[in-house]
Design a protein around this motif. Structure first.
Motif, PDB file in Angstrom:
ATOM      1  N   ALA A 196     -10.561  -4.597   7.417  1.00  0.00           N
ATOM      2  CA  ALA A 196     -10.876  -3.646   8.488  1.00  0.00           C
ATOM      3  C   ALA A 196      -9.729  -2.667   8.710  1.00  0.00           C
ATOM      4  CB  ALA A 196     -11.194  -4.391   9.777  1.00  0.00           C
ATOM      5  N   GLY A 197      -9.439  -1.903   7.677  1.00  0.00           N
ATOM      6  CA  GLY A 197      -8.409  -0.878   7.820  1.00  0.00           C
ATOM      7  C   GLY A 197      -6.999  -1.389   7.635  1.00  0.00           C
ATOM      8  N   ALA A 198      -6.063  -0.707   8.285  1.00  0.00           N
ATOM      9  CA  ALA A 198      -4.645  -1.031   8.140  1.00  0.00           C
ATOM     10  C   ALA A 198      -3.908  -0.645   9.412  1.00  0.00           C
ATOM     11  CB  ALA A 198      -4.063  -0.290   6.937  1.00  0.00           C
ATOM     12  N   VAL A 199      -2.645  -1.050   9.487  1.00  0.00           N
ATOM     13  CA  VAL A 199      -1.800  -0.729  10.627  1.00  0.00           C
ATOM     14  C   VAL A 199      -0.556  -0.008  10.122  1.00  0.00           C
ATOM     15  CG1 VAL A 199      -0.415  -1.655  12.521  1.00  0.00           C
ATOM     16  CG2 VAL A 199      -2.644  -2.657  12.000  1.00  0.00           C
ATOM     17  N   HIS A 232      -3.386  -5.862  -6.806  1.00  0.00           N
ATOM     18  CA  HIS A 232      -4.706  -5.578  -6.256  1.00  0.00           C
ATOM     19  C   HIS A 232      -5.140  -6.758  -5.383  1.00  0.00           C
ATOM     20  CE1 HIS A 232      -9.119  -5.002  -6.370  1.00  0.00           C
ATOM     21  NE2 HIS A 232      -8.850  -3.723  -6.591  1.00  0.00           N
ATOM     22  N   PRO A 233      -5.871  -6.511  -4.287  1.00  0.00           N
ATOM     23  CA  PRO A 233      -6.220  -7.618  -3.384  1.00  0.00           C
ATOM     24  C   PRO A 233      -7.160  -8.663  -3.964  1.00  0.00           C
ATOM     25  CG  PRO A 233      -7.294  -5.558  -2.703  1.00  0.00           C
ATOM     26  CD  PRO A 233      -6.297  -5.201  -3.764  1.00  0.00           C
ATOM     27  N   SER A 234      -7.929  -8.306  -5.008  1.00  0.00           N
ATOM     28  CA  SER A 234      -8.876  -9.292  -5.546  1.00  0.00           C
ATOM     29  C   SER A 234      -8.788  -9.484  -7.057  1.00  0.00           C
ATOM     30  CB  SER A 234     -10.320  -8.902  -5.181  1.00  0.00           C
ATOM     31  OG  SER A 234     -10.644  -7.623  -5.692  1.00  0.00           O
ATOM     32  N   ASP A 235      -8.034  -8.639  -7.752  1.00  0.00           N
ATOM     33  CA  ASP A 235      -7.907  -8.757  -9.212  1.00  0.00           C
ATOM     34  C   ASP A 235      -6.436  -8.910  -9.588  1.00  0.00           C
ATOM     35  OD1 ASP A 235      -7.882  -8.533 -11.979  1.00  0.00           O
ATOM     36  OD2 ASP A 235      -9.357  -6.912 -12.041  1.00  0.00           O
ATOM     37  N   PRO A 236      -6.013 -10.118  -9.987  1.00  0.00           N
ATOM     38  CA  PRO A 236      -4.598 -10.350 -10.289  1.00  0.00           C
ATOM     39  C   PRO A 236      -4.115  -9.665 -11.557  1.00  0.00           C
ATOM     40  CG  PRO A 236      -5.891 -12.292 -10.842  1.00  0.00           C
ATOM     41  CD  PRO A 236      -6.817 -11.349 -10.151  1.00  0.00           C
ATOM     42  N   ASN A 237      -5.005  -9.004 -12.290  1.00  0.00           N
ATOM     43  CA  ASN A 237      -4.598  -8.267 -13.484  1.00  0.00           C
ATOM     44  C   ASN A 237      -4.230  -6.811 -13.181  1.00  0.00           C
ATOM     45  OD1 ASN A 237      -5.191 -10.395 -15.487  1.00  0.00           O
ATOM     46  ND2 ASN A 237      -7.307 -10.072 -14.840  1.00  0.00           N
ATOM     47  N   ALA A 289       3.891   1.966  -1.100  1.00  0.00           N
ATOM     48  CA  ALA A 289       2.550   2.206  -1.629  1.00  0.00           C
ATOM     49  C   ALA A 289       1.899   0.852  -1.871  1.00  0.00           C
ATOM     50  CB  ALA A 289       2.599   3.004  -2.931  1.00  0.00           C
ATOM     51  N   ALA A 290       0.581   0.787  -1.624  1.00  0.00           N
ATOM     52  CA  ALA A 290      -0.150  -0.471  -1.827  1.00  0.00           C
ATOM     53  C   ALA A 290      -1.642  -0.198  -1.746  1.00  0.00           C
ATOM     54  CB  ALA A 290       0.262  -1.516  -0.787  1.00  0.00           C
ATOM     55  N   PHE A 291      -2.417  -1.223  -2.101  1.00  0.00           N
ATOM     56  CA  PHE A 291      -3.870  -1.147  -1.970  1.00  0.00           C
ATOM     57  C   PHE A 291      -4.271  -1.360  -0.510  1.00  0.00           C
ATOM     58  CE2 PHE A 291      -3.294  -2.376  -6.413  1.00  0.00           C
ATOM     59  CZ  PHE A 291      -4.173  -1.507  -7.054  1.00  0.00           C
ATOM     60  N   LEU A 292      -5.212  -0.552  -0.035  1.00  0.00           N
ATOM     61  CA  LEU A 292      -5.817  -0.755   1.280  1.00  0.00           C
ATOM     62  C   LEU A 292      -7.079  -1.601   1.176  1.00  0.00           C
ATOM     63  CD1 LEU A 292      -5.421   2.846   2.712  1.00  0.00           C
ATOM     64  CD2 LEU A 292      -4.189   0.813   3.467  1.00  0.00           C
ATOM     65  N   ASN A 293      -7.749  -1.505   0.034  1.00  0.00           N
ATOM     66  CA  ASN A 293      -8.937  -2.303  -0.260  1.00  0.00           C
ATOM     67  C   ASN A 293      -9.109  -2.299  -1.783  1.00  0.00           C
ATOM     68  OD1 ASN A 293     -10.134   0.220  -0.890  1.00  0.00           O
ATOM     69  ND2 ASN A 293     -10.925   0.430   1.196  1.00  0.00           N
ATOM     70  N   ASP A 294     -10.275  -2.588  -2.278  1.00  0.00           N
ATOM     71  CA  ASP A 294     -10.475  -2.693  -3.727  1.00  0.00           C
ATOM     72  C   ASP A 294     -10.336  -1.365  -4.462  1.00  0.00           C
ATOM     73  OD1 ASP A 294     -10.784  -5.403  -3.660  1.00  0.00           O
ATOM     74  OD2 ASP A 294     -12.967  -5.398  -3.831  1.00  0.00           O
TER      75      ASP A 294
END
Length: 335
Positions: free
Chosen positions: A262-265, A162-167, A205-210
């Motif tokens: 601001a989004g993704a590419v 996750h981009p802000s939660d390492p758990n 697959a991955a997180f785009l934001n929170d």
């Protein structure tokens, strides 16, 4: 479409054909892994002289790499023999491999790293009816602190934190599922906090934001899912369908979330046109949408070969790409 110009490049030498498998964007410059089992660090301002640092990995066959610390140039690599190595690319020679971990004989197909959580995670190939997620605490001994061995029924080909939660950890598998875990939970029956069924073998697959997660399958089907409480559990927030039809491409290399949120590419390639296109993905009030009008093209790309990976350095206005033609290339706006 706005086209960039190829301003620099380096072709991996050797009698045998070399595929450049992936790019890892670091503060010092792009690092790359290749089919000749090497991990290389490049000077972003000068690719042509070749790598400034070059290390031969020892995994039997190198399969994946992830940055552990982009600022300190610490990278994890893994491969077919089930081992994981940690590399400090500021060091030279044998001193660069600062740690080595292994706990299984199954090939490692995916990695995730969190320096804030002191974690390195490996996802394995299905062996003897079992695919595993292994989590190490890099501060402790080489034994994994957690093992999840019943969360997927096929190869685990993608892992991301996750981009802000390492758990919070995400995994994707060729069984078609994208799972989200709370790694503080050891019980396999309780560890999954959300599952999205993409109904096709997961490529990336991955997180785009929170809250939002993307999945793209090996047959190029693309969707965005949401972990938000007001979203219907498991259903797609935006289902784009087959990207080959939508973008007129032949494959999706990957999707890279913008660091500023601001989004993704989306990186989409077309062999027969020797073109690679960077398409911006942005979120409106409710759904995600493609911005084709402002897409960026890399004309010529890697000739008719597949582009394996790309990364961008916004401040320098540079894009880097690698492919199965054995090249790493740098792209900038034309004069």
């Amino acid at each position: 479409m706005f086209n960039l110009a190829c301003v620099d490049g380096f072709r991996y030498p050797g009698l045998d054909e070399v595929y450049v498998l992936d790019l890892i964007p670091l503060t010092q410059g792009p690092a790359a892994i290749s089919s000749d089992q090497k991990l290389c660090l490049f000077n972003p301002l000068g690719l042509r002289p070749g790598p400034v640092k070059e290390f031969h990995t020892n995994h039997g066959n190198l399969t994946c790499a992830k940055a552990y610390d982009v600022n300190s140039a610490v990278v994890a690599t893994a491969g077919e023999d089930g081992s994981i190595s940690m590399w400090d690319l500021r060091q030279d020679g044998s001193r660069a491999e600062v740690a080595r971990m292994t706990d299984n004989q199954a090939p490692v197909l995916s990695l995730a790293c969190s320096s804030s959580g002191y974690s390195v995670v490996a996802g394995t190939e299905l062996r003897q009816s079992q695919a595993s997620i292994l989590i190490w605490d890099v501060r402790s001994n080489p034994t994994p602190r957690h093992k999840y061995q019943e969360v997927h029924s096929d190869d685990i080909c993608e892992l991301n934190f996750h981009p802000s939660d390492p758990n919070i950890l995400l995994s994707g598998s060729t069984d078609g599922l994208v799972n989200v875990y709370d790694t503080r939970i050891t019980d396999e029956d309780e560890v999954i906090i959300q599952t999205f069924n993409h109904d096709a073998s997961i490529h990336h697959a991955a997180f785009l934001n929170d809250t939002d997660v993307f999945a793209v399958s090996h047959d190029e089907r693309f969707a965005v899912y949401s972990m938000a409480e007001d979203q219907e559990k498991g259903s797609a927030l935006t289902n784009f369908g087959n990207m080959r039809e939508i973008l007129g491409c032949q494959y999706i290399a990957n999707v890279s979330a913008k660091a500023n949120g601001a989004g993704a590419v989306i990186g989409a390639g077309t062999h027969d046109q020797q073109m690679f296109e960077l398409v911006h993905l942005s979120k409106g009030t409710t759904e995600w949408a493609l911005d084709r009008a402002n897409s960026v093209g890399l004309p010529g790309a890697h000739s008719s070969e597949i582009v394996r990976s790309f990364c961008f350095y916004d401040e320098a206005q540079m894009v880097f790409s690698v492919g199965e033609d054995g090249y790493i290339k740098a792209w900038k706006p034309g004069a």
